[in-house]
Design a protein around this motif. Structure first.
Motif: not given
Length: 141
Positions: A1-22
């Motif tokens: 599995m790739d160690v880079i789990r989530l990357l993004g440039i977004r125009d919507t609100p960001l979620s700490v829970d999503e990043v921590l889960s990733a």
């Protein structure tokens, strides 16, 4: 599995829970998370609002930054997301997280990730002050 789990440039609100889960990983003994928010003052001047803009290459540069951090540290999982568009006071502008076998490595890798993101990824901030003045900042803060 790739160690880079989530990357993004977004125009919507960001979620700490999503990043921590990733970055959740059983091989990690330490996870470090940084959350950057819109603050009410910059250099002693009251901020009314700000807007982030990204160059079309920003996602590609973000991936290169993440790959370099993952190569230089014993990273088991990494995530980084940055917001673009109009943000208000208190909104989350950027979240980065890194998991490593030990806490010291996680702290160091996370600091390097946010510092390199700010230095290298072509994202610009336009901030408006309450006195009507405005300025562009070369990289995200």
């Amino acid at each position: 599995m790739d160690v880079i789990r989530l990357l993004g440039i977004r125009d919507t609100p960001l979620s700490v829970d999503e990043v921590l889960s990733a970055v959740g990983d059983h091989a990690a003994g330490g996870t470090s998370l940084f959350v950057g928010t819109v603050r009410e003052q910059d250099h002693g001047r009251p901020v009314r609002l700000l807007s982030y803009s990204a160059h079309p290459s920003a996602a590609e540069v973000l991936r290169r930054v993440a790959e370099k951090v993952a190569a230089d540290y014993p990273v088991t999982a990494l995530a980084a997301v940055h917001r673009v568009g109009d943000l208000r006071l208190g909104d989350i502008a950027v979240i980065v997280a890194v998991a490593c076998p030990h806490r010291g490595e996680a702290f160091d890798a996370c600091r390097r990730l946010i510092d390199d993101l700010k230095q290298e990824v072509p994202i610009w901030k336009h901030q408006e002050f309450t006195d009507g003045d405005a300025e562009w900042v070369g990289a995200c803060d």
